[in-house]
Design a protein around this motif. Structure first.
Motif, PDB file in Angstrom:
ATOM      1  N   ARG A   9      31.702  37.693  76.278  1.00 15.73           N
ATOM      2  CA  ARG A   9      32.212  39.046  76.088  1.00 15.73           C
ATOM      3  C   ARG A   9      32.357  39.396  74.622  1.00 15.73           C
ATOM      4  NH1 ARG A   9      36.897  38.166  80.626  1.00 15.73           N
ATOM      5  NH2 ARG A   9      35.601  38.569  82.474  1.00 15.73           N
ATOM      6  N   THR A  10      32.101  40.667  74.324  1.00 13.06           N
ATOM      7  CA  THR A  10      32.369  41.177  72.987  1.00 13.06           C
ATOM      8  C   THR A  10      33.879  41.328  72.815  1.00 13.06           C
ATOM      9  OG1 THR A  10      32.308  43.491  73.678  1.00 13.06           O
ATOM     10  CG2 THR A  10      30.197  42.468  73.063  1.00 13.06           C
ATOM     11  N   VAL A  11      34.303  41.647  71.615  1.00 10.87           N
ATOM     12  CA  VAL A  11      35.722  41.870  71.361  1.00 10.87           C
ATOM     13  C   VAL A  11      36.238  42.996  72.256  1.00 10.87           C
ATOM     14  CG1 VAL A  11      37.429  42.602  69.657  1.00 10.87           C
ATOM     15  CG2 VAL A  11      35.616  41.000  69.003  1.00 10.87           C
ATOM     16  N   GLU A  12      35.464  44.079  72.356  1.00  6.07           N
ATOM     17  CA  GLU A  12      35.881  45.204  73.192  1.00  6.07           C
ATOM     18  C   GLU A  12      35.946  44.789  74.657  1.00  6.07           C
ATOM     19  OE1 GLU A  12      34.581  49.800  74.322  1.00  6.07           O
ATOM     20  OE2 GLU A  12      33.147  48.471  73.341  1.00  6.07           O
ATOM     21  N   GLN A  13      34.968  44.027  75.124  1.00  7.10           N
ATOM     22  CA  GLN A  13      34.958  43.603  76.521  1.00  7.10           C
ATOM     23  C   GLN A  13      36.117  42.659  76.825  1.00  7.10           C
ATOM     24  OE1 GLN A  13      30.952  42.067  76.593  1.00  7.10           O
ATOM     25  NE2 GLN A  13      30.154  43.878  77.667  1.00  7.10           N
ATOM     26  N   ARG A  14      36.475  41.806  75.878  1.00  2.00           N
ATOM     27  CA  ARG A  14      37.620  40.917  76.083  1.00  2.00           C
ATOM     28  C   ARG A  14      38.905  41.726  76.217  1.00  2.00           C
ATOM     29  NH1 ARG A  14      35.066  37.541  72.206  1.00  2.00           N
ATOM     30  NH2 ARG A  14      36.453  38.267  70.550  1.00  2.00           N
ATOM     31  N   GLU A  15      39.023  42.764  75.414  1.00  2.00           N
ATOM     32  CA  GLU A  15      40.219  43.615  75.490  1.00  2.00           C
ATOM     33  C   GLU A  15      40.273  44.362  76.810  1.00  2.00           C
ATOM     34  OE1 GLU A  15      42.214  47.445  73.182  1.00  2.00           O
ATOM     35  OE2 GLU A  15      40.699  46.242  72.170  1.00  2.00           O
ATOM     36  N   LEU A  16      39.138  44.897  77.235  1.00  2.00           N
ATOM     37  CA  LEU A  16      39.098  45.645  78.486  1.00  2.00           C
ATOM     38  C   LEU A  16      39.352  44.738  79.688  1.00  2.00           C
ATOM     39  CD1 LEU A  16      36.032  47.992  77.812  1.00  2.00           C
ATOM     40  CD2 LEU A  16      38.433  48.664  77.953  1.00  2.00           C
ATOM     41  N   ALA A  64      32.957  51.091  81.468  1.00  2.00           N
ATOM     42  CA  ALA A  64      32.958  50.020  80.459  1.00  2.00           C
ATOM     43  C   ALA A  64      33.897  48.892  80.857  1.00  2.00           C
ATOM     44  CB  ALA A  64      33.352  50.592  79.097  1.00  2.00           C
ATOM     45  N   GLU A  65      35.065  49.258  81.361  1.00  2.00           N
ATOM     46  CA  GLU A  65      36.022  48.231  81.780  1.00  2.00           C
ATOM     47  C   GLU A  65      35.511  47.483  83.007  1.00  2.00           C
ATOM     48  OE1 GLU A  65      40.782  47.715  82.850  1.00  2.00           O
ATOM     49  OE2 GLU A  65      40.006  49.664  82.192  1.00  2.00           O
ATOM     50  N   SER A  83      32.943  45.027  82.024  1.00  2.00           N
ATOM     51  CA  SER A  83      33.428  43.857  81.285  1.00  2.00           C
ATOM     52  C   SER A  83      33.749  42.698  82.215  1.00  2.00           C
ATOM     53  CB  SER A  83      34.663  44.222  80.457  1.00  2.00           C
ATOM     54  OG  SER A  83      35.807  44.429  81.282  1.00  2.00           O
TER      55      SER A  83
END
Length: 202
Positions: free
Chosen positions: A66-73, A54-55, A58
């Motif tokens: 990017r989604t919120v999760e992808q931005r964090e990763l 997943a990381e 991203s």
């Protein structure tokens, strides 16, 4: 002009680790020298997870999409790369674990060695994109491995640094640290003296 050094430690022994002691010696000498600033990153205290799909995925998504999760990763890698670029000297304090580097340090490299960001592929092969940097490796070992076929750690580190364009690499060895008190003390003294010389050259 200020020279900035990023000191990265990865010993699971914390303050009992000899690589930590050498990193602290470097930092102490650097503080005494005008024009040299030090940033410390402890990869055990601030441990990175193993790189997952997943990381990795991203990074392939344009930042604006990017989604919120992808931005964090993706932010993990982005921040580490920005930190590296913001410094002139990279100091890696590296114990030898089972003939390799600590997994904590490998997790850092997995995010810093990033195609399209810190290196790119060309028809002539990979080209490093992190230019004008110098690296210092502070290598601590219980036995004596430097210059032997069992020292796979040194070429591994130099190859990863070279991939992103860091080819000026100094290595300070403190070996035989488990081979008796006298041997250990002499090796650490020699390593500290080598560090003193390197600090003066930065």
């Amino acid at each position: 002009m200020t020279t900035r050094a990023l000191v990265i430690t990865s010993s699971i022994l914390g303050n009992q680790g000899q690589s930590i002691a050498l990193a602290e010696h470097f930092s102490a000498r650097a503080v005494e020298r005008d024009g040299l600033e030090v940033t410390n990153r402890d990869l055990v205290a601030d441990e990175l997870p193993h790189l997952g799909l997943a990381e990795l995925g991203s990074w392939q998504v344009p930042a604006a999409e990017r989604t919120v999760e992808q931005r964090e990763l993706a932010g993990r890698s982005d921040a580490l790369i920005a930190e590296l670029r913001d410094h002139d000297v990279l100091v890696l304090a590296v114990p030898l674990y089972n003939l390799g580097i600590p997994s904590q340090l490998k997790a850092w490299f997995d995010r810093v060695l990033r195609a399209g960001e810190t290196f790119r592929y060309t028809e002539q092969g990979p080209q490093g994109l992190v230019e004008g940097k110098r690296a210092v490796i502070l290598a601590t070992r219980g036995g004596q491995y430097a210059g032997t076929p069992l020292d796979s750690q040194t070429p591994h580190l130099k190859s990863m640094l070279g991939l992103i364009g860091i080819t000026e690499v100094d290595v300070v060895y403190a070996e035989g640290l488990a081979m008796g008190e006298g041997h250990r003390d002499a090796a650490l003294k020699e390593a500290r003296q080598a560090i003193d010389g390197l600090v003066e050259s930065l």
